[in-house]
Design a protein around this motif. Structure first.
Motif, PDB file in Angstrom:
ATOM      1  N   ARG A  99       6.851  53.185   5.913  1.00 25.53           N
ATOM      2  CA  ARG A  99       6.250  51.959   5.359  1.00 25.53           C
ATOM      3  C   ARG A  99       7.321  50.985   4.862  1.00 25.53           C
ATOM      4  NH1 ARG A  99       0.887  54.056   2.096  1.00 25.53           N
ATOM      5  NH2 ARG A  99       0.309  55.669   3.608  1.00 25.53           N
ATOM      6  N   HIS A 100       8.545  51.203   5.272  1.00 25.07           N
ATOM      7  CA  HIS A 100       9.681  50.319   4.969  1.00 25.07           C
ATOM      8  C   HIS A 100      10.061  50.294   3.491  1.00 25.07           C
ATOM      9  CE1 HIS A 100       9.430  49.012   9.103  1.00 25.07           C
ATOM     10  NE2 HIS A 100       8.136  48.833   8.926  1.00 25.07           N
ATOM     11  N   PHE A 101       9.757  51.366   2.754  1.00 24.04           N
ATOM     12  CA  PHE A 101      10.123  51.402   1.341  1.00 24.04           C
ATOM     13  C   PHE A 101      11.633  51.426   1.160  1.00 24.04           C
ATOM     14  CE2 PHE A 101       5.998  53.236  -0.678  1.00 24.04           C
ATOM     15  CZ  PHE A 101       5.279  52.177  -0.158  1.00 24.04           C
ATOM     16  N   THR A 102      12.346  52.072   2.071  1.00 22.28           N
ATOM     17  CA  THR A 102      13.805  52.105   1.960  1.00 22.28           C
ATOM     18  C   THR A 102      14.373  50.706   2.162  1.00 22.28           C
ATOM     19  OG1 THR A 102      13.908  54.411   2.651  1.00 22.28           O
ATOM     20  CG2 THR A 102      15.927  53.117   2.900  1.00 22.28           C
ATOM     21  N   SER A 103      13.911  49.982   3.168  1.00 25.90           N
ATOM     22  CA  SER A 103      14.443  48.628   3.396  1.00 25.90           C
ATOM     23  C   SER A 103      14.028  47.687   2.269  1.00 25.90           C
ATOM     24  CB  SER A 103      14.009  48.088   4.763  1.00 25.90           C
ATOM     25  OG  SER A 103      12.611  48.039   4.870  1.00 25.90           O
ATOM     26  N   LYS A 104      12.838  47.855   1.725  1.00 24.88           N
ATOM     27  CA  LYS A 104      12.412  47.020   0.589  1.00 24.88           C
ATOM     28  C   LYS A 104      13.261  47.328  -0.641  1.00 24.88           C
ATOM     29  CE  LYS A 104       7.701  46.544   2.284  1.00 24.88           C
ATOM     30  NZ  LYS A 104       6.281  46.906   2.084  1.00 24.88           N
ATOM     31  N   THR A 105      13.562  48.594  -0.845  1.00 21.98           N
ATOM     32  CA  THR A 105      14.416  48.980  -1.970  1.00 21.98           C
ATOM     33  C   THR A 105      15.817  48.405  -1.785  1.00 21.98           C
ATOM     34  OG1 THR A 105      13.141  50.997  -2.366  1.00 21.98           O
ATOM     35  CG2 THR A 105      15.402  50.951  -3.211  1.00 21.98           C
ATOM     36  N   LEU A 106      16.353  48.498  -0.570  1.00 19.48           N
ATOM     37  CA  LEU A 106      17.691  47.947  -0.314  1.00 19.48           C
ATOM     38  C   LEU A 106      17.729  46.439  -0.519  1.00 19.48           C
ATOM     39  CD1 LEU A 106      19.004  50.061   2.661  1.00 19.48           C
ATOM     40  CD2 LEU A 106      19.965  49.895   0.375  1.00 19.48           C
ATOM     41  N   ALA A 107      16.665  45.740  -0.171  1.00 16.01           N
ATOM     42  CA  ALA A 107      16.609  44.290  -0.417  1.00 16.01           C
ATOM     43  C   ALA A 107      16.724  44.011  -1.914  1.00 16.01           C
ATOM     44  CB  ALA A 107      15.327  43.702   0.158  1.00 16.01           C
ATOM     45  N   ALA A 108      16.029  44.799  -2.725  1.00 13.72           N
ATOM     46  CA  ALA A 108      16.116  44.636  -4.180  1.00 13.72           C
ATOM     47  C   ALA A 108      17.512  44.988  -4.688  1.00 13.72           C
ATOM     48  CB  ALA A 108      15.060  45.496  -4.864  1.00 13.72           C
ATOM     49  N   LEU A 109      18.129  46.016  -4.112  1.00 24.20           N
ATOM     50  CA  LEU A 109      19.470  46.408  -4.539  1.00 24.20           C
ATOM     51  C   LEU A 109      20.518  45.370  -4.138  1.00 24.20           C
ATOM     52  CD1 LEU A 109      19.408  50.255  -3.842  1.00 24.20           C
ATOM     53  CD2 LEU A 109      18.907  49.028  -5.979  1.00 24.20           C
ATOM     54  N   LYS A 110      20.339  44.745  -2.997  1.00 27.46           N
ATOM     55  CA  LYS A 110      21.244  43.658  -2.596  1.00 27.46           C
ATOM     56  C   LYS A 110      21.161  42.513  -3.597  1.00 27.46           C
ATOM     57  CE  LYS A 110      21.192  44.411   2.396  1.00 27.46           C
ATOM     58  NZ  LYS A 110      20.752  43.827   3.684  1.00 27.46           N
ATOM     59  N   LYS A 111      19.964  42.236  -4.063  1.00 30.78           N
ATOM     60  CA  LYS A 111      19.794  41.185  -5.071  1.00 30.78           C
ATOM     61  C   LYS A 111      20.550  41.549  -6.346  1.00 30.78           C
ATOM     62  CE  LYS A 111      16.351  38.588  -7.594  1.00 30.78           C
ATOM     63  NZ  LYS A 111      15.000  38.529  -8.108  1.00 30.78           N
ATOM     64  N   ILE A 112      20.452  42.799  -6.774  1.00 25.52           N
ATOM     65  CA  ILE A 112      21.197  43.261  -7.941  1.00 25.52           C
ATOM     66  C   ILE A 112      22.694  43.076  -7.704  1.00 25.52           C
ATOM     67  CG2 ILE A 112      21.871  45.328  -9.238  1.00 25.52           C
ATOM     68  CD1 ILE A 112      18.934  46.283  -8.920  1.00 25.52           C
ATOM     69  N   CYS A 113      23.165  43.423  -6.509  1.00 29.78           N
ATOM     70  CA  CYS A 113      24.592  43.264  -6.189  1.00 29.78           C
ATOM     71  C   CYS A 113      25.020  41.808  -6.326  1.00 29.78           C
ATOM     72  CB  CYS A 113      24.885  43.756  -4.772  1.00 29.78           C
ATOM     73  SG  CYS A 113      24.881  45.547  -4.616  1.00 29.78           S
ATOM     74  N   ARG A 114      24.229  40.905  -5.785  1.00 31.75           N
ATOM     75  CA  ARG A 114      24.588  39.480  -5.881  1.00 31.75           C
ATOM     76  C   ARG A 114      24.603  39.022  -7.340  1.00 31.75           C
ATOM     77  NH1 ARG A 114      21.908  39.668  -0.904  1.00 31.75           N
ATOM     78  NH2 ARG A 114      19.856  39.240  -1.746  1.00 31.75           N
ATOM     79  N   GLU A 115      23.626  39.465  -8.134  1.00 37.20           N
ATOM     80  CA  GLU A 115      23.555  39.087  -9.551  1.00 37.20           C
ATOM     81  C   GLU A 115      24.744  39.640 -10.332  1.00 37.20           C
ATOM     82  OE1 GLU A 115      19.749  40.667 -10.672  1.00 37.20           O
ATOM     83  OE2 GLU A 115      18.656  38.973  -9.790  1.00 37.20           O
ATOM     84  N   GLU A 116      25.253  40.805  -9.937  1.00 32.64           N
ATOM     85  CA  GLU A 116      26.342  41.466 -10.664  1.00 32.64           C
ATOM     86  C   GLU A 116      27.697  41.269  -9.990  1.00 32.64           C
ATOM     87  OE1 GLU A 116      25.250  45.519 -11.512  1.00 32.64           O
ATOM     88  OE2 GLU A 116      23.359  44.901 -12.435  1.00 32.64           O
ATOM     89  N   ASP A 117      27.767  40.402  -9.000  1.00 33.83           N
ATOM     90  CA  ASP A 117      28.995  40.096  -8.268  1.00 33.83           C
ATOM     91  C   ASP A 117      29.628  41.361  -7.669  1.00 33.83           C
ATOM     92  OD1 ASP A 117      30.870  38.280  -7.242  1.00 33.83           O
ATOM     93  OD2 ASP A 117      32.241  38.665  -8.905  1.00 33.83           O
TER      94      ASP A 117
END
Length: 166
Positions: A99-117
């Motif tokens: 159900r693409h939960f891994t890709s949805k989770t990675l999208a959220a984690l990428k956002k965290i990465c951008r926010e935290e440089d």
């Protein structure tokens, strides 16, 4: 159904995370590493006390929510020295896979990465876990190193380190 990553903060959420870990690990990892090592690793790394200790050490746990149901969990640790986010855990209950939960989770984690440089996401994966290796490669991770880690009681984790540049 909507997907949500819910931060794990309460004792009830920690207990739910540990319950999911036992279900997922027993089902998925027993054929890979055997029941004895699975039981050992659940107690050492995925039990209520282990999750609680990891949160105190700076790990951030999240429950994957779908329609009010906890379908999996993830845990990360920022590693500013290497400007990376360490994806320590990402597990989805069997009936929710695909159900693409891994890709949805990675999208959220990428956002965290951008926010935290942060510049990359790193993870370890068992060399024999071919289904997860295929998913990670499909999502853009590459193998960067082989690692064998002694985890006590005569057990080792025989893993690849994988990275995704953000």
């Amino acid at each position: 159904m909507p997907f949500l990553l819910e931060p794990v903060r309460t004792p009830e959420q920690i207990k739910k995370t540990a319950e999911l870990a036992e279900i997922i690990w027993t089902e998925h990892y027993t054929p890979l590493i055997g029941a004895a090592q699975v039981a050992y690793m659940i107690e050492k790394f995925q039990s209520v006390s282990a999750v609680t200790a990891q949160i105190r050490q700076g790990y951030r746990y999240y429950l994957m929510q779908s329609g009010g149901i906890s379908a999996g969990y993830t845990a990360v640790l920022s590693e500013p020295v290497e400007k990376s986010l360490f994806l320590s855990k990402i597990y989805v209950e069997k009936s929710y896979r695909g159900r693409h939960f891994t890709s949805k989770t990675l999208a959220a984690l990428k956002k965290i990465c951008r926010e935290e440089d942060l510049e990359k996401i790193r993870l370890t994966v068992n060399k024999g876990n071919h289904s997860s290796l295929a998913v990670y490669e499909h999502l853009g991770f590459v193998q960067v190193q082989d690692i064998v880690t002694d985890i006590g009681e005569g057990y080792v984790m025989d893993d690849y380190i994988m990275e995704m540049i953000i």
